[in-house]
Design an enzyme around this catalytic site. Structure first.
Site, PDB file in Angstrom:
ATOM      1  N   VAL A  87      -4.082 -14.494  -0.111  1.00  0.00           N
ATOM      2  CA  VAL A  87      -3.187 -13.994   0.940  1.00  0.00           C
ATOM      3  C   VAL A  87      -3.911 -13.115   1.959  1.00  0.00           C
ATOM      4  O   VAL A  87      -3.308 -12.716   2.960  1.00  0.00           O
ATOM      5  CB  VAL A  87      -1.982 -13.228   0.345  1.00  0.00           C
ATOM      6  CG1 VAL A  87      -1.101 -14.163  -0.464  1.00  0.00           C
ATOM      7  CG2 VAL A  87      -2.434 -12.021  -0.471  1.00  0.00           C
ATOM      8  N   TYR A 112       0.094   1.619  -2.754  1.00  0.00           N
ATOM      9  CA  TYR A 112       1.125   0.682  -3.198  1.00  0.00           C
ATOM     10  C   TYR A 112       2.474   1.038  -2.581  1.00  0.00           C
ATOM     11  O   TYR A 112       3.192   0.165  -2.083  1.00  0.00           O
ATOM     12  CB  TYR A 112       1.205   0.712  -4.726  1.00  0.00           C
ATOM     13  CG  TYR A 112       2.105  -0.344  -5.320  1.00  0.00           C
ATOM     14  CD1 TYR A 112       1.672  -1.658  -5.434  1.00  0.00           C
ATOM     15  CD2 TYR A 112       3.375  -0.024  -5.780  1.00  0.00           C
ATOM     16  CE1 TYR A 112       2.490  -2.641  -5.986  1.00  0.00           C
ATOM     17  CE2 TYR A 112       4.195  -0.996  -6.335  1.00  0.00           C
ATOM     18  CZ  TYR A 112       3.754  -2.296  -6.439  1.00  0.00           C
ATOM     19  OH  TYR A 112       4.574  -3.260  -6.983  1.00  0.00           O
TER      20      TYR A 112
END
Length: 297
Positions: free
Chosen positions: A79, A170
């Site tokens: 990705v 994150y």
């Protein structure tokens, strides 16, 4: 199994789109080699969907495709690679005739370190995969999803609104994913396409294991009520995501406690920050994380 087809938007005049029956639809799933992505593929395929399995390594994708049988295909794409994702989407369209649903699922866990001590490459790698990777996934599949008036599902996290102590990269990524989903929801509406985000708690996968792999991450976990950190099964998480796809949901929450916290986020986030600020275990965990970095330098 019937052929996949464009989805007529009966009910648009009422501001609602019809549900998506998975039988015959084509799902383009990133991070499909293992964990949540693989389970989403299994459950979707069991309901009659055809699945394009996308991931960095071809061997485990082919293994899963062989396990599932007819109606699956494996496509190699990282990705972080725009061109590879475009090729995967184009090949999926050539194989199945189109893409009805894109599930942007690929993600990684960062090392449990503070903003002051984390290696910049590790921080930026997490954002690269967990945020920009989802954007690239959607962009690659979007032409076909628009053509079929389908659905975009971004796999998010409670970290979109939880404090990101020792996991800032994150949390930053998942907050960004939330904004991407909201934007897509509005921008794609004129095309008859719907978009949503899944706010998921911890899942019993190797990603969750990585999050709590070291002592200071475990200390943070102990500072939070156990109900918030108890992993749900990957089967339950996948079922929640697919239920959201079927009803074209703007928001999916799982497990059950996530929904109420999300609804009251203006209160819960302020309380959470205050609790973490004054918790000795959290302060100790931060000290441990920073000491671990100093010991390596």
């Amino acid at each position: 199994m019937r052929a996949s087809r464009a989805i007529p938007l009966i009910g648009d005049a009422l501001g609602a789109s019809p549900s998506i029956e998975l039988d015959g639809r084509v799902l383009f799933i990133t991070g499909a080699a293992r964990g949540l992505g693989a389970e989403i593929a299994r459950q979707a395929h069991a309901r009659g969907a055809r699945v394009a399995l996308v991931g960095r390594r071809l061997a485990p994708l082919r293994e899963l495709a062989n396990e599932l049988g007819t109606g699956t295909a494996a496509f190699q794409a990282d990705v972080t690679d725009v061109d590879a994702l475009r090729r995967a989407a184009d090949e999926a369209v050539a194989t199945f005739g189109g893409i009805d649903v894109v599930v942007a699922n690929a993600g990684i866990a960062p090392p449990s370190e503070t903003v002051a001590t984390i290696d910049p490459d590790d921080f930026e790698r997490t954002v690269e995969v967990d945020l920009l990777g989802q954007w690239r996934t959607v962009r690659a599949a979007l032409p076909s999803v628009i053509e079929r008036r389908g659905h975009v599902m971004l796999v998010g996290s409670i970290y979109a609104f939880f404090n990101g102590v020792l996991a800032a990269s994150y949390a930053v990524s998942k907050a960004g994913v939330e904004q991407l989903a909201r934007t897509l929801r509005v921008e794609l509406a004129p095309h008859g396409v719907t978009a949503g985000i899944a706010y998921l708690g911890f899942i019993d996968t190797d990603l969750a294991d990585a999050v709590f792999a070291d002592d200071h991450a475990a200390a943070i976990r102990q500072a939070v009520p156990g109900v918030f950190t108890k992993p749900m099964t990957v089967e339950d998480a996948a079922a929640a995501v697919l239920a959201g796809v079927q009803r074209r949901a703007a928001r999916v929450t799982a497990p059950a406690w996530v929904g109420p916290l999300l609804a009251m986020r203006s209160i819960t986030t302020a309380v959470m920050d205050d609790v973490l600020l004054h918790n000795r275990s959290v302060a100790k965990a931060i000290d441990m994380a920073e000491a671990a970095v100093r010991s390596r330098s």
